[in-house]
Design an enzyme around this catalytic site. Structure first.
Site, PDB file in Angstrom:
ATOM      1  N   SER A   1      17.231  -0.187  55.086  1.00  0.00           N
ATOM      2  CA  SER A   1      16.885  -1.412  54.363  1.00  0.00           C
ATOM      3  C   SER A   1      17.654  -2.563  54.987  1.00  0.00           C
ATOM      4  O   SER A   1      18.742  -2.368  55.553  1.00  0.00           O
ATOM      5  CB  SER A   1      17.270  -1.276  52.883  1.00  0.00           C
ATOM      6  OG  SER A   1      17.240  -2.526  52.227  1.00  0.00           O
TER       7      SER A   1
ATOM      8  N   TYR B   1      23.248  -0.400  46.259  1.00  0.00           N
ATOM      9  CA  TYR B   1      22.157   0.120  47.094  1.00  0.00           C
ATOM     10  C   TYR B   1      22.437  -0.147  48.568  1.00  0.00           C
ATOM     11  O   TYR B   1      22.261   0.730  49.420  1.00  0.00           O
ATOM     12  CB  TYR B   1      20.844  -0.542  46.666  1.00  0.00           C
ATOM     13  CG  TYR B   1      19.625  -0.076  47.420  1.00  0.00           C
ATOM     14  CD1 TYR B   1      18.953   1.074  47.030  1.00  0.00           C
ATOM     15  CD2 TYR B   1      19.129  -0.800  48.507  1.00  0.00           C
ATOM     16  CE1 TYR B   1      17.813   1.504  47.704  1.00  0.00           C
ATOM     17  CE2 TYR B   1      17.994  -0.372  49.188  1.00  0.00           C
ATOM     18  CZ  TYR B   1      17.342   0.772  48.782  1.00  0.00           C
ATOM     19  OH  TYR B   1      16.217   1.191  49.456  1.00  0.00           O
TER      20      TYR B   1
END
Length: 227
Positions: free
Chosen positions: A133, A146
């Protein structure tokens, strides 16, 4: 005929990738926690075996690798955990929630890879893909948990590539997508402008087909032919 394991295959990018691999004749062991959704989504796909379970469960990981034998060509770590929604700042981030994010996003993929390495080596074309990501490399408010997990996963992939030169090991950043997880990150917001996962899958397939060197790749660059 190739064999693949795809985690988090019940919806989103994992399901789109499973469908694309199935269309190519790949035997796919598809896993996800929601048994009903996984079976309904993958049932029409030829060559796909739905194996419901939680990748954080050691017994399930053993079952998953056993289902792929005697060799495994592709292992895709797509399953992940967003954390609390709305996304909290680090000042208020619940530590138990962060443990769960790390367990699913970092520890489970490493444990599964450890079990699968003999099969991947036996393949002669073994490839490991971890889903990355932009939050792994850029700092966004609320994305500390995250992002930290994805950064750790990126580094595990990079080290594994050095330790296993006979394998391809890729950290693949798909970019923003219109998925349930992405919607949870932006509760109440319209994310319809994000691309559907099916539109991102060709970039990963290109990475696999071209047998590019191990490393971190962005879908946007692959779509444009950047090396």
């Amino acid at each position: 005929m190739t064999t693949a394991i795809v985690t988090g295959a019940g919806q989103g990018f994992g399901l789109a990738l499973t469908a694309a691999l199935s269309a190519r004749g790949t035997t796919v062991i598809a896993c996800a926690r929601d048994a009903g959704r996984l079976r309904a989504a993958t049932g029409p796909l030829p060559g796909v075996r739905a194996l419901p379970g939680d990748v954080t469960d050691p017994a399930f990981r053993t079952e998953l690798v056993a289902a792929a034998g005697p060799s495994l060509d592709l292992l895709v770590h797509n399953a992940g955990e967003l954390g609390p929604s709305p996304l909290p700042p680090l000042e208020r981030y619940p530590l138990d929630a962060l443990r769960a994010v790390l367990e699913t996003t970092v520890l489970a993929p490493l444990a599964l890879t450890q079990l699968a390495l003999p099969l991947l080596r036996a393949s002669g074309r073994g490839t490991v893909v971890t889903l990355s990501s932009d939050a792994a490399v850029d700092a966004y408010a609320g994305w500390g948990g995250y992002g930290a997990a994805k950064a750790a996963l990126d580094h595990l992939a990079a080290v594994l590539a050095v330790e296993e030169p006979g394998l391809r090991v890729h950290a693949f950043d798909p970019g923003d997508m219109r998925t349930a997880m992405h919607q949870r990150a932006f509760p109440g917001e319209d994310i319809s402008d994000r691309p559907e996962p099916e539109t991102v899958v060709p970039s990963l397939l290109r990475l696999l087909d071209e047998r590019r060197p191990s490393g971190r790749y962005r879908a946007a660059d692959l779509a444009q032919g950047v090396r």
